[in-house]
Design an enzyme around this catalytic site. Sequence first.
Site, short mmCIF file in Angstrom:
data_model
loop_
_atom_site.label_atom_id
_atom_site.label_comp_id
_atom_site.label_asym_id
_atom_site.label_seq_id
_atom_site.Cartn_x
_atom_site.Cartn_y
_atom_site.Cartn_z
N LYS A 247 0.80 -1.34 -0.37
CA LYS A 247 -0.17 -0.01 -0.03
C LYS A 247 0.79 1.34 0.46
CE LYS A 247 -3.44 -2.38 2.86
NZ LYS A 247 -3.24 -2.99 3.97
N1 GLU Z 1 -4.16 -7.42 8.51
C1 GLU Z 1 -2.67 -7.91 8.52
C2 GLU Z 1 -3.17 -6.72 6.58
O1 GLU Z 1 -3.70 -6.57 5.62
C3 GLU Z 1 -3.28 -9.60 8.25
C4 GLU Z 1 -2.68 -10.09 9.09
C5 GLU Z 1 -3.05 -12.08 8.91
O2 GLU Z 1 -3.10 -12.23 8.06
O3 GLU Z 1 -3.17 -12.39 10.15
O4 GLU Z 1 -2.13 -7.80 6.50
#
Ligand code: GLU
Length: 482
Positions: A247
């Site tokens: 991102k």
């Molecule tokens: N929220 C995390 C991300 O967007 C992913 C975490 C996970 O898959 O445990 O990279």
Amino acid sequence: MSPNNIKVRIAPSPSGYLHVGTARTAIFNWLYARQHGGKFIVRIEDTDENRSDANLVQPILEALKWLGIDWDEGPYYQSERMERYKAYVAKLLDSGRAYRCFCTPEELERERAEAMAKKMAPRYDRKCLKKTDAEISELLGKNMPFAIRLKIPQGETSYDDIVLGNITRQNSEIEDLVICRADGRVVYNMAVVVDDYEMGITHVIRGNDHVTNTFKQIHIYRGLGIELPQFAHLPLILRSDRKKVSKRLGDKDVSEYGKEGILPEALFNFLCLLGWSPKDNREFLSKEELIRVFKLENVNPANPIFNEEKLVALNKEYIKEYQDYKLAEMVAPLLVQAGITTKYWLETRWEYLIKIIGLLKERCRRMTDFVSLGKYFFYSEFNYEPESAQKQFTAETKKYLISLLTQFEEIEEFKKECLENALNGLAEQLGIKKGQLIHPVRLAVSGISVGPGLYDILETLGKSEVLLRLQRAIKYIENNGG
Ligand code: GLU
């Protein structure tokens, strides 16, 4: 474990759009669930208020749907589950697996800066772990704010990763991480463990940038005395400059590919090939086939490179496979958006559109190519490609076009064969090669020098339109000194 119990998840943080990295992770999870008759859930990881934007949740969900990914549960929102996380933090505190840290942010920052100055990895010095019960009670009595840290045991930690194999880290590499901040907010690593546990996640399949988190999370699982899920860490997708897709680097929203003429099936198929392959050189694989043949165990840990050319080549294959009427439904709005024609015009000439789709589809690499390569079928006031006009529109070709116009005027059945015969006959009569007629005629009726067979174009446009376009080209040559 019975395969039916398999439950996996995608857990996007709404701090950006759905980029190809998270989309590929979602696809691998989804394939794994679908091939085992398990469940796939969506969880929005929005615990970090500063970085999360609620307005991004809908676009992320829309992008998943666009890719053809459906989910069995959720979306769950971490921000709505804070109380649950706190209950687990309390358990860790009560059992002595976590402790209160009264250090102020200024103190911590100073220590961090000192460690950095000494070129040492900053690590919490466990000052607060050494506090006696009496000292803690006193600080609590004074309402001193505190964070809660996990106590990392000594030794080393190993686990078997489905993709990476057995990996080991020294526990000394991990500091006692904060699991709940002084303001009461529970952090990501803690929330993930509680969610994965409570939601019954059996396999955590995510990018390998999370391996360090996995080790921290293992200590939380162990601290809570709960069973670990299986972990599979996927290679990261690299851009052509070998930087990882992220991102931060502004990598685009997956749905943008749709706007650039990529079919969701093609992107789905392409993303599957980033880190995995069926090992038989096949690349064009339908979703049904992928559900059948995908193997998580065969994911290659090496980071693959995102090659947009390959995506476009695969997209071309998908376009060819699609039925003309289906493509027409997708091309129609593109033509309207581009201001080339109107919805009404198309609705009354649907067969015409389908015919054009059939003529163009072999050449289209992106859906948007139907517009750029086919717009002349919908309006006649196009500009001629300047370079081709200079080459093809001369005093000489003007004469040819005039003769051809006369011939075409006489043709009653404006069909491919008759048109070809007329053109061949004229070339012979003028003692020139066919190409000397074909190229200027193509430019006159389409404005461009590439496209479907000329006679197909002429027949499709129809007699009156072709005659008008030839007259327009003749006039153009005259006006430009020919
Ligand atoms: N929220 C995390 C991300 O967007 C992913 C975490 C996970 O898959 O445990 O990279």
